[in-house]
Structures are given as C-alpha cells and as structure tokens.
Design a protein around this motif. Structure first.
Motif, mmCIF file in Angstrom:
data_model
loop_
_atom_site.group_PDB
_atom_site.id
_atom_site.type_symbol
_atom_site.label_atom_id
_atom_site.label_comp_id
_atom_site.label_asym_id
_atom_site.label_seq_id
_atom_site.Cartn_x
_atom_site.Cartn_y
_atom_site.Cartn_z
ATOM 1 N N GLU A 22 0.806 -1.219 0.000
ATOM 2 C CA GLU A 22 0.000 0.000 0.000
ATOM 3 C C GLU A 22 0.838 1.268 0.000
ATOM 4 N N ASP A 23 2.138 1.129 0.082
ATOM 5 C CA ASP A 23 3.024 2.294 0.087
ATOM 6 C C ASP A 23 3.473 2.579 -1.338
ATOM 7 N N GLY A 24 3.013 3.683 -1.888
ATOM 8 C CA GLY A 24 3.326 4.021 -3.278
ATOM 9 C C GLY A 24 4.774 4.356 -3.527
ATOM 10 N N GLU A 25 5.570 4.470 -2.460
ATOM 11 C CA GLU A 25 6.990 4.768 -2.628
ATOM 12 C C GLU A 25 7.844 3.507 -2.672
ATOM 13 N N ILE A 26 7.235 2.334 -2.451
ATOM 14 C CA ILE A 26 7.992 1.084 -2.419
ATOM 15 C C ILE A 26 7.775 0.298 -3.709
ATOM 16 N N TRP A 27 8.861 -0.030 -4.363
ATOM 17 C CA TRP A 27 8.822 -0.941 -5.505
ATOM 18 C C TRP A 27 8.995 -2.357 -4.961
ATOM 19 N N VAL A 28 7.919 -3.132 -4.978
ATOM 20 C CA VAL A 28 7.977 -4.533 -4.548
ATOM 21 C C VAL A 28 8.050 -5.373 -5.817
ATOM 22 N N ALA A 29 9.152 -6.072 -5.998
ATOM 23 C CA ALA A 29 9.383 -6.797 -7.244
ATOM 24 C C ALA A 29 10.226 -8.027 -6.973
ATOM 25 N N PRO A 30 10.152 -9.032 -7.862
ATOM 26 C CA PRO A 30 11.063 -10.176 -7.732
ATOM 27 C C PRO A 30 12.520 -9.729 -7.819
ATOM 28 N N CYS A 31 13.380 -10.458 -7.169
ATOM 29 C CA CYS A 31 14.805 -10.117 -7.174
ATOM 30 C C CYS A 31 15.357 -9.975 -8.591
ATOM 31 N N MET A 32 14.905 -10.838 -9.469
ATOM 32 C CA MET A 32 15.370 -10.834 -10.854
ATOM 33 C C MET A 32 15.144 -9.477 -11.523
ATOM 34 N N GLU A 33 13.992 -8.835 -11.240
ATOM 35 C CA GLU A 33 13.694 -7.542 -11.853
ATOM 36 C C GLU A 33 14.493 -6.428 -11.200
ATOM 37 N N ILE A 34 14.682 -6.518 -9.893
ATOM 38 C CA ILE A 34 15.493 -5.514 -9.212
ATOM 39 C C ILE A 34 16.937 -5.577 -9.707
ATOM 40 N N ALA A 35 17.466 -6.795 -9.839
ATOM 41 C CA ALA A 35 18.826 -6.947 -10.360
ATOM 42 C C ALA A 35 18.922 -6.427 -11.793
ATOM 43 N N GLY A 36 17.898 -6.683 -12.605
ATOM 44 C CA GLY A 36 17.898 -6.202 -13.989
ATOM 45 C C GLY A 36 17.947 -4.693 -14.062
ATOM 46 N N TRP A 37 17.205 -4.019 -13.198
ATOM 47 C CA TRP A 37 17.230 -2.561 -13.160
ATOM 48 C C TRP A 37 18.620 -2.064 -12.775
ATOM 49 N N MET A 38 19.226 -2.695 -11.802
ATOM 50 C CA MET A 38 20.546 -2.273 -11.357
ATOM 51 C C MET A 38 21.593 -2.450 -12.456
ATOM 52 N N LYS A 39 21.520 -3.563 -13.173
ATOM 53 C CA LYS A 39 22.494 -3.796 -14.244
ATOM 54 C C LYS A 39 22.297 -2.818 -15.394
ATOM 55 N N ALA A 40 21.059 -2.368 -15.588
ATOM 56 C CA ALA A 40 20.778 -1.412 -16.653
ATOM 57 C C ALA A 40 21.134 0.016 -16.260
ATOM 58 N N HIS A 41 21.372 0.266 -14.972
ATOM 59 C CA HIS A 41 21.699 1.613 -14.481
ATOM 60 C C HIS A 41 22.923 1.539 -13.563
ATOM 61 N N PRO A 42 24.055 1.099 -14.077
ATOM 62 C CA PRO A 42 25.236 0.853 -13.230
ATOM 63 C C PRO A 42 25.757 2.111 -12.545
ATOM 64 N N SER A 43 25.539 3.273 -13.116
ATOM 65 C CA SER A 43 26.067 4.483 -12.502
ATOM 66 C C SER A 43 25.384 4.795 -11.167
ATOM 67 N N LEU A 44 24.184 4.252 -10.964
ATOM 68 C CA LEU A 44 23.462 4.473 -9.714
ATOM 69 C C LEU A 44 23.863 3.498 -8.617
ATOM 70 N N PHE A 45 24.601 2.449 -9.010
ATOM 71 C CA PHE A 45 24.945 1.371 -8.075
ATOM 72 C C PHE A 45 26.430 1.022 -8.242
ATOM 73 N N PRO A 46 27.317 1.832 -7.687
ATOM 74 C CA PRO A 46 28.746 1.625 -7.910
ATOM 75 C C PRO A 46 29.221 0.259 -7.411
ATOM 76 N N ALA A 47 30.183 -0.295 -8.148
ATOM 77 C CA ALA A 47 30.665 -1.636 -7.846
ATOM 78 C C ALA A 47 31.297 -1.735 -6.469
ATOM 79 N N GLU A 48 31.894 -0.640 -5.994
ATOM 80 C CA GLU A 48 32.586 -0.734 -4.702
ATOM 81 C C GLU A 48 31.629 -0.816 -3.520
ATOM 82 N N SER A 49 30.286 -0.712 -3.766
ATOM 83 C CA SER A 49 29.357 -0.831 -2.669
ATOM 84 C C SER A 49 29.097 -2.251 -2.244
ATOM 85 N N ALA A 50 29.659 -3.242 -2.950
ATOM 86 C CA ALA A 50 29.504 -4.638 -2.555
ATOM 87 C C ALA A 50 30.876 -5.281 -2.450
ATOM 88 N N SER A 51 31.018 -6.193 -1.489
ATOM 89 C CA SER A 51 32.298 -6.881 -1.319
ATOM 90 C C SER A 51 32.370 -8.083 -2.213
#
Length: 286
Positions: free
Chosen positions: A257-286
């Motif tokens: 019910e929260d319009g600010e939350i994107w609730v999605a399968p992990c596969m779609e969230i990962a797809g968005w991140m891979k398509a927008h790499p500048s928003l998710f820098p590689a050094e943020s994960a070990s």
C-alpha cells in the motif's frame, strides 16, 4: 548516544515513482534438506509446508498489491521434480523461482568439487523438470558464498546472488541483493538460531511474531526514508499459527500500500541495477 537519522536521498535510484525497493522472498521448498540429512520419515512429496502453508501464502500474495505481489522463491533444485505442481503454481502466478542449492547443502562448507557438482546437478534438474524455471539468482544456504562461487555464477549465467553481506554490484558482473538475519522469520522463531540472535544483540531466547513484526515495520520505514533496498524472508514451513500468518499479512499489506515502495522479484530488481550501473557503484559490494 543516539545516531542522527539517515538523510533522505537527493534522488531516487529506483524506477519512478518509487523511492525504495523491497523483495519479498521465501526459502526452502519441501524436505530437500531433511532428506539430505536423513531426518525425513514421511513419504516424499508430502511436506505440509508445500501442501498446506504455501497455498495459503500464495493466496495472501495474490490478495495484496492490486494484481498481486510477486515474490522470489529460492528453491532447492532437488525439489523441482518432487513438487512440480507447486513450482507451476509459483511461475503461473508470476513469481520468480530462484536457486537455493541442490539439496540445501550449507554453501560455506563446500569444497571445490562439491560446489561445482551442486551447480551441475542443479542445472541438470532444471532441464529435466521442464517447469519453465530459469535460475537467474542464487541464495546460498547458510548465507555465505565462497571465493570460487563468483566465477561459477558467471559461468552458469547467474545474474544476482542474495547472501549475507553488502548491497550493490558484486564481482564478475553479478548483482548482490543481500538479506540480513533480522529480516528472516527463522531468526526470531527457531531455537537453533540462538547463537545468531545473541551475536546480533537480541539475546538467545526465541522471540514472538509480534516482536518480528515490530522490527520489520520499523526497518521498512527506514528503507523508505533512505531510499534503500531490503529483502524480507518468510519460510513456508514456519507459518504454523494464526498469529504468524497475521504478521505475514500485515507485512504484505504494508509494503503493497506504500506508493513509494517498488515490490518486485529479485530478478527484476537486479535487472534494473544492471541497466543503471552508474546508480549502483561496484565498490558498494564486497
């Protein structure tokens, strides 16, 4: 001394109009681990988690979010052939079926040959099951991956991994969508997690569904405020009381019910991140 509140993000990293991303996930399809450990005494294919609890959970997911919330189920490859109807019910409803090892073997304790063998047996099981499943993601049983896992994930075309750890872009081009122990129902409900609870500062005693709900609701608020990501994990085999199902439904209601939350399968969230790499820098994960 209390910490200052986390600042609001200057702009969202997620698809408009969302400010945060949440993956609702489930783990453990049936008795795969029990059979591996030789503790299963019933007929194969009769686990109540699959025959009773899972249908009720799927009904609750369908109830919320308009057209229904879509989840990710991390299932052992051994179970695909044992529970084909359950797997088909998941995929038909638009849920993602991801990988949780061949038979829930504790990943951090595997040797080189054992780890590769699990990949090989699991991909063979997916092909043989013909259930419309493609493993885009992996959650390691036990929460830990090994150094060599990264190369195998890339070799087998796995796009994301969901271990304990840091969120972001990981090695070999694999996205990291982590979970934390407190967002897992087993952390609160199971006696065997006493040591984990103690290490996390929650004491050793089993906690109530109400305490789990209180923590989750507060964490969801924090994730929305900071524009972050979280993975929520409910195990079907632990939904054994009306109080626990009430917690599940209230959480699903909150995130749907929260319009600010994107609730999605992990596969779609990962797809968005891979398509927008500048928003998710590689050094943020070990």
């Amino acid at each position: 001394m209390s910490m200052p509140p986390s600042p609001l993000p200057s702009r969202s990293r997620w698809p408009p109009p969302y400010r945060a991303a949440i993956a609702f996930t489930m783990d453990n399809l049936g008795e795969a681990q029990d059979v591996l450990q030789n503790t299963w005494s019933r007929p194969i294919g009769t686990h109540p988690a699959v025959t009773a609890q899972l249908p009720r959970m799927l009904a609750l997911l369908a109830k919320h979010g308009g057209g229904g919330l879509r989840a990710t189920y991390f299932a052992e490859a051994w179970s695909l052939d044992v529970y084909p109807a359950a797997v088909r019910a998941l995929t038909d409803a638009g849920h993602e079926v991801a990988w949780h090892g061949f038979q829930h073997e504790v990943w951090g304790g595997l040797g080189d040959e054992e780890e590769r063998a699990s990949f090989e047996r699991s991909w063979e099981a997916v092909a043989a099951a013909d259930a419309g499943v493609r493993y885009a993601g992996f959650r390691p049983p036990g929460g830990r991956i090994n150094e060599r896992t990264w190369g195998l994930l890339r070799e087998y075309g796995v796009e994301y991994v969901s271990p304990l750890g840091e969120f972001g872009m990981g090695r070999e081009g694999v996205v990291v969508l982590p979970f934390e122990w407190r967002a897992v129902d087993a952390f609160w409900y199971m006696e065997k997690f006493a040591g984990v609870r103690k290490a996390c500062g929650e004491g050793e005693d089993v906690r109530s569904p109400g305490e789990f709900k209180k923590w989750l609701m507060g964490k969801i608020d924090e994730v929305v405020r900071t524009g972050g990501f979280m993975s929520i994990l409910f195990h079907p085999f632990l939904q054994t009381s009306e109080e626990k199902f009430e917690v599940l439904e209230e959480v699903l209601k909150r995130i749907s019910e929260d319009g600010e939350i994107w609730v999605a399968p992990c596969m779609e969230i990962a797809g968005w991140m891979k398509a927008h790499p500048s928003l998710f820098p590689a050094e943020s994960a070990s």
